[in-house]
Scaffold this motif. Sequence first.
Motif, mmCIF file in Angstrom:
data_model
loop_
_atom_site.group_PDB
_atom_site.id
_atom_site.type_symbol
_atom_site.label_atom_id
_atom_site.label_comp_id
_atom_site.label_asym_id
_atom_site.label_seq_id
_atom_site.Cartn_x
_atom_site.Cartn_y
_atom_site.Cartn_z
ATOM 1 N N GLU A 116 12.295 3.336 -0.613
ATOM 2 C CA GLU A 116 12.748 4.336 0.397
ATOM 3 C C GLU A 116 12.479 3.534 1.674
ATOM 4 O O GLU A 116 12.431 2.225 1.370
ATOM 5 C CB GLU A 116 11.089 5.519 1.310
ATOM 6 C CG GLU A 116 11.158 6.023 -0.414
ATOM 7 C CD GLU A 116 9.991 7.378 -0.124
ATOM 8 O OE1 GLU A 116 8.917 6.823 0.336
ATOM 9 O OE2 GLU A 116 10.094 8.663 -0.573
ATOM 10 N N GLY A 117 12.971 3.490 2.704
ATOM 11 C CA GLY A 117 12.527 3.205 3.900
ATOM 12 C C GLY A 117 14.181 1.319 3.544
ATOM 13 O O GLY A 117 14.831 1.743 3.122
ATOM 14 N N PRO A 118 13.368 1.025 4.919
ATOM 15 C CA PRO A 118 14.284 0.016 4.981
ATOM 16 C C PRO A 118 13.961 -1.253 3.486
ATOM 17 O O PRO A 118 13.201 -0.789 3.124
ATOM 18 C CB PRO A 118 13.269 -0.863 5.528
ATOM 19 C CG PRO A 118 13.081 -0.120 6.875
ATOM 20 C CD PRO A 118 12.883 0.632 5.783
ATOM 21 N N PRO A 119 14.750 -1.516 3.213
ATOM 22 C CA PRO A 119 15.569 -2.892 1.573
ATOM 23 C C PRO A 119 14.248 -3.884 1.371
ATOM 24 O O PRO A 119 14.479 -4.389 2.845
ATOM 25 C CB PRO A 119 16.663 -3.127 1.870
ATOM 26 C CG PRO A 119 16.603 -2.653 2.887
ATOM 27 C CD PRO A 119 16.418 -2.267 3.999
ATOM 28 N N LEU A 120 13.940 -3.867 0.592
ATOM 29 C CA LEU A 120 12.884 -5.114 0.544
ATOM 30 C C LEU A 120 12.365 -5.160 -1.502
ATOM 31 O O LEU A 120 12.061 -4.321 -1.723
ATOM 32 C CB LEU A 120 11.533 -4.825 0.849
ATOM 33 C CG LEU A 120 10.293 -5.911 1.283
ATOM 34 C CD1 LEU A 120 11.359 -7.538 1.703
ATOM 35 C CD2 LEU A 120 9.600 -5.828 1.835
ATOM 36 N N TYR A 152 15.089 6.644 -4.272
ATOM 37 C CA TYR A 152 14.733 6.829 -4.982
ATOM 38 C C TYR A 152 13.476 7.608 -4.346
ATOM 39 O O TYR A 152 13.157 7.637 -3.591
ATOM 40 C CB TYR A 152 13.886 6.836 -7.090
ATOM 41 C CG TYR A 152 15.007 6.325 -7.629
ATOM 42 C CD1 TYR A 152 15.320 7.301 -8.083
ATOM 43 C CD2 TYR A 152 15.669 4.862 -7.659
ATOM 44 C CE1 TYR A 152 16.202 6.734 -9.041
ATOM 45 C CE2 TYR A 152 16.555 4.339 -8.366
ATOM 46 C CZ TYR A 152 16.738 5.342 -9.183
ATOM 47 O OH TYR A 152 17.142 5.378 -10.204
ATOM 48 N N THR A 153 13.268 9.017 -4.934
ATOM 49 C CA THR A 153 11.803 9.965 -4.195
ATOM 50 C C THR A 153 10.949 10.296 -5.279
ATOM 51 O O THR A 153 11.157 10.767 -6.139
ATOM 52 C CB THR A 153 12.922 11.671 -4.153
ATOM 53 O OG1 THR A 153 14.452 11.042 -3.144
ATOM 54 C CG2 THR A 153 11.953 12.007 -3.263
ATOM 55 N N TYR A 154 9.879 10.324 -4.027
ATOM 56 C CA TYR A 154 8.704 9.974 -5.237
ATOM 57 C C TYR A 154 8.500 11.756 -5.762
ATOM 58 O O TYR A 154 8.152 12.366 -4.261
ATOM 59 C CB TYR A 154 7.977 9.357 -4.745
ATOM 60 C CG TYR A 154 6.183 9.524 -4.861
ATOM 61 C CD1 TYR A 154 6.327 9.432 -6.110
ATOM 62 C CD2 TYR A 154 5.460 10.514 -4.255
ATOM 63 C CE1 TYR A 154 4.334 9.038 -6.610
ATOM 64 C CE2 TYR A 154 3.615 10.640 -4.637
ATOM 65 C CZ TYR A 154 3.585 9.928 -6.094
ATOM 66 O OH TYR A 154 2.568 10.183 -6.451
ATOM 67 N N ASN A 155 8.085 12.031 -6.476
ATOM 68 C CA ASN A 155 8.189 13.733 -6.828
ATOM 69 C C ASN A 155 6.131 13.957 -6.944
ATOM 70 O O ASN A 155 5.784 14.984 -7.758
ATOM 71 C CB ASN A 155 8.899 13.796 -7.757
ATOM 72 C CG ASN A 155 10.398 13.684 -7.368
ATOM 73 O OD1 ASN A 155 10.325 14.283 -6.049
ATOM 74 N ND2 ASN A 155 11.312 14.232 -8.409
ATOM 75 N N GLY A 156 5.541 12.417 -7.422
ATOM 76 C CA GLY A 156 4.736 13.068 -7.763
ATOM 77 C C GLY A 156 4.405 12.075 -9.592
ATOM 78 O O GLY A 156 4.677 11.516 -10.027
ATOM 79 N N ARG A 162 0.442 -0.799 0.236
ATOM 80 C CA ARG A 162 0.493 0.288 -0.148
ATOM 81 C C ARG A 162 0.690 1.331 -0.302
ATOM 82 O O ARG A 162 -0.304 2.219 -0.262
ATOM 83 C CB ARG A 162 -1.118 0.022 1.045
ATOM 84 C CG ARG A 162 -2.283 -1.498 0.733
ATOM 85 C CD ARG A 162 -2.806 -0.652 2.413
ATOM 86 N NE ARG A 162 -4.392 -2.119 2.183
ATOM 87 C CZ ARG A 162 -4.912 -2.005 1.625
ATOM 88 N NH1 ARG A 162 -5.442 -1.050 0.150
ATOM 89 N NH2 ARG A 162 -6.121 -2.975 1.393
ATOM 90 N N LYS A 163 2.442 1.307 0.252
ATOM 91 C CA LYS A 163 2.354 2.507 0.632
ATOM 92 C C LYS A 163 3.803 2.443 -1.344
ATOM 93 O O LYS A 163 4.419 3.549 -1.241
ATOM 94 C CB LYS A 163 3.973 2.147 1.814
ATOM 95 C CG LYS A 163 3.547 2.364 2.968
ATOM 96 C CD LYS A 163 4.971 1.986 4.141
ATOM 97 C CE LYS A 163 3.536 2.507 5.332
ATOM 98 N NZ LYS A 163 5.248 1.848 6.308
ATOM 99 N N GLN A 164 3.939 1.573 -1.668
ATOM 100 C CA GLN A 164 4.386 1.889 -3.668
ATOM 101 C C GLN A 164 4.158 2.787 -4.351
ATOM 102 O O GLN A 164 2.672 2.580 -4.614
ATOM 103 C CB GLN A 164 4.793 0.013 -3.201
ATOM 104 C CG GLN A 164 5.724 -0.474 -2.807
ATOM 105 C CD GLN A 164 6.708 0.421 -1.564
ATOM 106 O OE1 GLN A 164 7.324 0.529 -2.838
ATOM 107 N NE2 GLN A 164 6.164 -0.165 -0.576
#
Length: 189
Positions: A83-87, A140-144, A17-19
């Motif tokens: 982002e956050g912990p790798p998975l 990577y950073t989400y920009n929209g 859900r966070k992706q």
Amino acid sequence: MGKVFTSIQANHEEFIRKQRIFFVGSAPLLEDGHVNISPKGHDVLRILSANEVAYLDLTGSGNETSAHLIDNGRITFMFLAFEGPPLILRLYGKGEVILPDTPRWEELIPHFNLLPGARQIIYAKIDTVKTSCGFSVPFYTYNGERDTLQQWALNKSDEQLEEYHKKKNSISMDGIVTPIGEQFVNAKS
């Protein structure tokens, strides 16, 4: 080595859900057929149960996943932690294509926000979930979200979208007729 599960666990669902992007993989049974990997953005994926997912498939320049599902049903979804912990999390299963104006579409569409350019729903029954480390996946950073596809679709009439689907989404690059293509063949009969 990753861990293997027979269903989507609560922590998997939370991660999914966070992706902001996921990837869909499929391939025809043809020995020389092309493997397809397709990125999917926007809020189009739904977890329907611990063993069922679906996504609202938007118009694209091809329709390989749809053709491959008709050919053999195999589908893989991949989610990556940028982002956050790798998975890395993969869902393996058998899929089907749900077209508009069918009883199954009417059953599933309430789960989605209908977006311009929606052409079908891809539904999958998941039998295996696999996690792996993702240690080498970069941040990577989400920009929209891009609105290019939605703007394109909003500028088309229903007839223009249908003609586009007929021209670009009816047959895969390996010559497999998609469910959208079958509609046009059946309409001629």
